[in-house]
Design an enzyme around this catalytic site. Structure first.
Site, short mmCIF file in Angstrom:
data_model
loop_
_atom_site.label_atom_id
_atom_site.label_comp_id
_atom_site.label_asym_id
_atom_site.label_seq_id
_atom_site.Cartn_x
_atom_site.Cartn_y
_atom_site.Cartn_z
N PHE A 22 0.98 -1.09 -0.14
CA PHE A 22 -0.35 -0.46 0.02
C PHE A 22 1.20 1.41 0.38
CE2 PHE A 22 -3.73 -2.00 0.66
CZ PHE A 22 -5.00 -0.92 0.86
N HIS A 52 2.03 -6.39 6.30
CA HIS A 52 1.08 -7.03 5.17
C HIS A 52 1.35 -6.82 3.59
CE1 HIS A 52 -2.23 -5.40 7.49
NE2 HIS A 52 -1.23 -4.99 8.53
N HIS A 56 -0.93 -12.63 3.34
CA HIS A 56 -0.59 -12.49 5.22
C HIS A 56 -2.12 -12.16 5.36
CE1 HIS A 56 -2.03 -8.33 3.58
NE2 HIS A 56 -2.97 -8.26 3.96
N ASP A 58 -4.36 -10.94 8.17
CA ASP A 58 -4.68 -8.81 9.10
C ASP A 58 -5.38 -9.83 10.48
OD1 ASP A 58 -4.16 -7.53 6.72
OD2 ASP A 58 -7.10 -7.08 6.68
N HIS A 62 -6.00 -4.38 13.20
CA HIS A 62 -5.43 -4.21 11.87
C HIS A 62 -6.09 -2.55 12.07
CE1 HIS A 62 -4.09 -2.79 8.06
NE2 HIS A 62 -4.99 -3.50 7.81
N HIS A 164 -14.09 -5.15 5.65
CA HIS A 164 -12.65 -5.06 7.78
C HIS A 164 -13.89 -5.26 8.87
CE1 HIS A 164 -9.61 -4.63 4.57
NE2 HIS A 164 -9.10 -5.60 6.20
N GLU A 176 -5.34 -11.49 2.87
CA GLU A 176 -5.27 -11.38 1.60
C GLU A 176 -3.78 -11.52 0.90
OE1 GLU A 176 -7.36 -7.43 3.19
OE2 GLU A 176 -5.53 -7.52 3.53
#
Length: 214
Positions: A22, A52, A56, A58, A62, A164, A176
């Site tokens: 990201f 991440h 991975h 979460d 998170h 989420h 993800e």
């Protein structure tokens, strides 16, 4: 059934310098603390990365300030029967109708493929994500873990993180950044255990699928 390369699918992207993250997140870096040479019998590296990067899991921490860290989570959701469902090319949100063709008798884990070829070497700001109502319906169907081949179950520019928040409320687990390019639709055994990182908001996983006994 013999455990050979025809019965295993590695669904983890490579983790290396240049692996996409990201924007603003910590990229993967590796440096050598020691190298084999006169007086040194081993190579030892040190790495810096966001948890991440790559495939991975979460943790609730998170997306919930009071949520548990990844090392405190039960491992059971990350191991067991799962279904891979194709929704290739669906953008921006995955709705129930995109999955409905493969939802009869769902197992507890669902992985969704949206890419024809996952962009393992670049960031995709137009990534596909789950509509929150889709996550609700999966939870209603008894699903305990959802996974996707993009970097997030919410749109990349989302601030509300609606999907989420559904998994927080429904206590689902999530994977993800999977790579499902070569995986046919169908049922498999998922193995994707997170590390026991006792204070982290996520963990890398080496995610694999194994063919079910015939």
């Amino acid at each position: 059934m013999s455990l050979d390369t025809l019965s295993l699918w590695d669904i983890s992207p490579p983790v290396q310098p240049g692996a996409p993250v990201f924007p603003g997140d910590t990229p993967y870096q590796q440096h050598w603390s020691a190298q084999i040479g006169p007086g040194c019998p081993v190579n030892v590296s040190r790495i810096t990365l966001s948890p991440h990067v790559g495939a991975h899991a979460d943790a609730p921490l998170h997306y919930d300030p009071a949520g548990r860290a990844v090392g405190a989570l039960d491992l059971a959701p990350y191991l067991g029967r799962c279904r891979v469902i194709h929704a290739i090319g669906v953008r921006p949100l995955i709705f129930w109708q995109h999955l409905a063709h493969a939802t009869q008798g769902l197992p507890p884990r669902v992985l969704v493929r949206t890419y024809a070829r996952a962009p393992v070497d670049r960031w995709d700001p137009q990534l596909a994500a789950f509509a929150p109502e889709t996550v609700e319906r999966l939870a209603d169907a008894g699903v305990v873990l959802i996974g996707i081949d993009t970097a997030s179950i919410d749109p990349a520019d989302s601030k509300a993180l609606a999907s989420h928040q559904v998994i927080r409320r429904r206590q689902l687990r999530v994977l993800e950044n999977l790579v499902l390019d070569d995986v046919p639709e169908g049922d498999y055994e998922l193995i994707a255990l997170p590390l026991k990182l006792t204070t982290a908001d996520a963990s890398p996983v080496r995610a694999v699928l194994r063919a079910l006994p015939s």
